[in-house]
Design an enzyme around this catalytic site. Structure first.
Site, PDB file in Angstrom:
ATOM      1  N   GLY A 175       3.445  -3.665   9.267  1.00 54.35           N
ATOM      2  CA  GLY A 175       2.739  -2.922   9.181  1.00 54.35           C
ATOM      3  C   GLY A 175       1.853  -1.797   8.090  1.00 54.35           C
TER       4      GLY A 175
ATOM      5  N   GLN B  81       0.347  -1.162   0.297  1.00 55.84           N
ATOM      6  CA  GLN B  81      -0.174  -0.064   0.103  1.00 55.84           C
ATOM      7  C   GLN B  81       0.359   1.211   0.091  1.00 55.84           C
ATOM      8  OE1 GLN B  81      -3.246  -0.877   3.454  1.00 55.84           O
ATOM      9  NE2 GLN B  81      -2.365  -1.719   3.865  1.00 55.84           N
ATOM     10  N   ASN B  82       2.160   0.680  -0.009  1.00 50.70           N
ATOM     11  CA  ASN B  82       3.224   2.226   0.629  1.00 50.70           C
ATOM     12  C   ASN B  82       3.673   2.583  -0.442  1.00 50.70           C
ATOM     13  OD1 ASN B  82       3.297   1.374   2.950  1.00 50.70           O
ATOM     14  ND2 ASN B  82       5.150   0.606   2.912  1.00 50.70           N
TER      15      ASN B  82
ATOM     16  N   CYS C 165       2.054  21.835 -15.092  1.00 57.88           N
ATOM     17  CA  CYS C 165       3.011  21.173 -16.170  1.00 57.88           C
ATOM     18  C   CYS C 165       3.387  22.034 -17.313  1.00 57.88           C
ATOM     19  CB  CYS C 165       1.818  20.557 -16.372  1.00 57.88           C
ATOM     20  SG  CYS C 165       2.839  19.867 -19.003  1.00 57.88           S
TER      21      CYS C 165
ATOM     22  N   ALA D  16       9.221  -4.065  12.451  1.00 57.10           N
ATOM     23  CA  ALA D  16       8.973  -4.923  11.077  1.00 57.10           C
ATOM     24  C   ALA D  16      10.524  -5.350  10.694  1.00 57.10           C
ATOM     25  CB  ALA D  16       8.294  -4.399   9.493  1.00 57.10           C
TER      26      ALA D  16
ATOM     27  N   HIS E 195      -1.753   1.688  -4.089  1.00 59.10           N
ATOM     28  CA  HIS E 195      -1.633   2.936  -4.008  1.00 59.10           C
ATOM     29  C   HIS E 195      -1.045   3.676  -4.899  1.00 59.10           C
ATOM     30  CE1 HIS E 195      -4.198   1.951  -0.153  1.00 59.10           C
ATOM     31  NE2 HIS E 195      -4.701   1.462  -1.030  1.00 59.10           N
TER      32      HIS E 195
HETATM   33  P1  NAD Z   1      -1.854   2.660   8.866  1.00 61.05           P
HETATM   34  O1  NAD Z   1      -0.620   3.784   8.518  1.00 61.05           O
HETATM   35  O2  NAD Z   1      -3.124   2.903   8.877  1.00 61.05           O
HETATM   36  O3  NAD Z   1      -1.022   1.835   9.824  1.00 61.05           O
HETATM   37  C1  NAD Z   1      -0.049   1.307  10.058  1.00 61.05           C
HETATM   38  C2  NAD Z   1      -0.183   0.221  11.012  1.00 61.05           C
HETATM   39  O4  NAD Z   1       2.230   0.266  10.775  1.00 61.05           O
HETATM   40  C3  NAD Z   1      -0.150   0.012  12.641  1.00 61.05           C
HETATM   41  O5  NAD Z   1      -1.070  -1.508  12.110  1.00 61.05           O
HETATM   42  C4  NAD Z   1       0.950   0.467  13.250  1.00 61.05           C
HETATM   43  O6  NAD Z   1       0.843  -0.576  14.129  1.00 61.05           O
HETATM   44  C5  NAD Z   1       1.994  -0.148  12.493  1.00 61.05           C
HETATM   45  N1  NAD Z   1       3.619  -0.169  12.247  1.00 61.05           N
HETATM   46  C6  NAD Z   1       4.264   1.472  13.146  1.00 61.05           C
HETATM   47  N2  NAD Z   1       4.951   1.108  12.938  1.00 61.05           N
HETATM   48  C7  NAD Z   1       5.634  -0.519  12.860  1.00 61.05           C
HETATM   49  C8  NAD Z   1       6.678  -1.041  12.623  1.00 61.05           C
HETATM   50  N3  NAD Z   1       7.856  -0.311  13.098  1.00 61.05           N
HETATM   51  N4  NAD Z   1       6.635  -2.180  12.072  1.00 61.05           N
HETATM   52  C9  NAD Z   1       5.922  -3.022  11.973  1.00 61.05           C
HETATM   53  N5  NAD Z   1       4.200  -2.231  12.514  1.00 61.05           N
HETATM   54  C10 NAD Z   1       4.283  -1.008  11.917  1.00 61.05           C
HETATM   55  O7  NAD Z   1      -0.834   2.317   7.296  1.00 61.05           O
HETATM   56  P2  NAD Z   1      -1.832   1.307   6.244  1.00 61.05           P
HETATM   57  O8  NAD Z   1      -2.632   0.072   6.716  1.00 61.05           O
HETATM   58  O9  NAD Z   1      -0.943   1.083   5.039  1.00 61.05           O
HETATM   59  O10 NAD Z   1      -2.001   1.671   5.161  1.00 61.05           O
HETATM   60  C11 NAD Z   1      -2.993   3.623   5.241  1.00 61.05           C
HETATM   61  C12 NAD Z   1      -2.387   4.225   3.453  1.00 61.05           C
HETATM   62  O11 NAD Z   1      -1.587   4.250   3.981  1.00 61.05           O
HETATM   63  C13 NAD Z   1      -2.077   3.379   2.895  1.00 61.05           C
HETATM   64  O12 NAD Z   1      -3.223   3.811   2.491  1.00 61.05           O
HETATM   65  C14 NAD Z   1      -0.551   3.561   2.454  1.00 61.05           C
HETATM   66  O13 NAD Z   1      -1.012   4.586   0.790  1.00 61.05           O
HETATM   67  C15 NAD Z   1      -0.415   5.065   3.283  1.00 61.05           C
HETATM   68  N6  NAD Z   1       0.647   5.960   3.367  1.00 61.05           N
HETATM   69  C16 NAD Z   1       1.647   5.290   2.488  1.00 61.05           C
HETATM   70  C17 NAD Z   1       2.958   5.233   3.331  1.00 61.05           C
HETATM   71  C18 NAD Z   1       4.193   4.685   3.059  1.00 61.05           C
HETATM   72  O14 NAD Z   1       4.593   5.010   1.200  1.00 61.05           O
HETATM   73  N7  NAD Z   1       5.278   4.542   3.074  1.00 61.05           N
HETATM   74  C19 NAD Z   1       3.304   6.059   4.716  1.00 61.05           C
HETATM   75  C20 NAD Z   1       1.731   6.621   5.130  1.00 61.05           C
HETATM   76  C21 NAD Z   1       0.469   6.386   4.874  1.00 61.05           C
HETATM   77 ZN    ZN Z   2       0.219  19.630 -19.267  1.00 63.74          ZN
END
Ligand code: NAD
Ligand code: ZN
Length: 261
Positions: free
Chosen positions: A199, A113-114, A160, A244, A131
């Site tokens: 995560g 989802q990242n 742009c 993680a 996403h």
């Molecule tokens: P979320 O923020 O809803 O949940 C994060 C989860 O990670 C929680 O359950 C938390 O307990 C856990 N967590 C926190 N630190 C951790 C660690 N060190 N190790 C393991 N687990 C840990 O995130 P989600 O479920 O991915 O969904 C939300 C949305 O956030 C998605 O749509 C995503 O696209 C977006 N998002 C992405 C990023 C990124 O690309 N890095 C950053 C913020 C949000």
């Molecule tokens: Zn354009």
């Protein structure tokens, strides 16, 4: 050289790790579903953190397609702050461990989802970005694509050459995920026999349905999270509680030697 000593994780977690390692070693095709928590140790705040970016910008208010179309400059204020975290981020040992599991033939795919691109930077090759990705942007007028690192974020919204507003290639709330991406994610979880769920709070659809789908197809579901999540015991077989970046490298060790193909 004397190997660095790592702190013990406690007998219960050590034994769960061994069990999880055994399940992975025995699996034909494992997959991973990852979320924002995996990139926390790379310095990117998750949505559900109590502090930081999302304290000031409610993603459900700022992260919608409707908000972007109504007032792109306002949404870009939030995106600009997010971009600072994303641009400085490097893969952590959790991303690297997943890439390693792929390279030894155990992990067949990562569904993430990242939007940060850190799986690919760590060396994972089969990645489904549910996403989208922050790495590119598209002009909302002429549809030209441009690398995000080339876009200055001094004046908002960034535009742009044709003066159309640029939008990062990430899926905002209310935006439709392309069918081929959804299909690839479902295919990955339905065809795996072991799913690592890392995560993610499992609260954002459709990713939240994927662990259940894997379980329904007969896979063993292993969750790695620092906290409890929306996934209950009917879905999760094994819970490895901890960061993680600590748990995944230990899991790689527990899997042991690479399989012969
Ligand atoms: P979320 O923020 O809803 O949940 C994060 C989860 O990670 C929680 O359950 C938390 O307990 C856990 N967590 C926190 N630190 C951790 C660690 N060190 N190790 C393991 N687990 C840990 O995130 P989600 O479920 O991915 O969904 C939300 C949305 O956030 C998605 O749509 C995503 O696209 C977006 N998002 C992405 C990023 C990124 O690309 N890095 C950053 C913020 C949000
Ligand atoms: Zn354009």
């Amino acid at each position: 050289m004397i190997p660095a000593r790592r702190p013990p994780l406690g007998p219960q977690l050590e034994s769960l790790l061994l069990e999880a390692g055994g399940r992975l070693r025995a699996s034909r095709a494992a997959a991973a579903l990852t979320g924002a928590g995996l990139s926390v140790e790379s310095g990117i705040p998750p949505f559900r953190a109590d502090v930081g970016l999302w304290d000031r910008y409610d993603p459900l208010e700022y992260g919608t397609l409707e908000a972007f179309e109504r007032d792109p400059a306002r949404v870009w204020m939030m995106l600009r702050e997010l971009s600072v975290a994303l641009r400085g981020a490097r893969p952590n040992s959790g991303h690297e461990a997943l890439a390693q599991l792929e390279s030894v033939g155990i992990l067949s795919c990562v569904v993430t989802q990242n939007i940060d691109g850190l799986h690919q930077e760590a060396g994972s090759r089969r990645v489904v970005e549910l996403h989208g990705s922050w790495r590119t942007m598209t002009c909302t007028r002429c549809r030209r694509s441009i690398g995000s690192s080339k876009v200055p974020l001094t004046d908002l919204p960034p535009r742009c050459a044709c003066s159309g507003v640029l939008k990062p290639d990430v899926t905002l709330f209310g935006e439709i995920i392309p069918a081929h991406v959804i299909d690839a994610a479902w295919q990955a979880v339905r065809s795996c026999d072991c799913l690592l769920v890392v995560g993610t709070s499992a609260e954002v659809s459709p990713a939240s349905s994927l662990p259940q789908a894997a379980r329904d197809a007969g896979a063993c579901v292993i969750e790695i999270n620092i906290d409890c999540t929306a996934l209950d015991d009917a879905v999760v077989d094994l819970r490895l509680q901890g960061p993680a970046g600590v748990i995944l490298p230990r899991l790689v060790e527990a899997v042991g030697a690479p399989r012969e193909n």
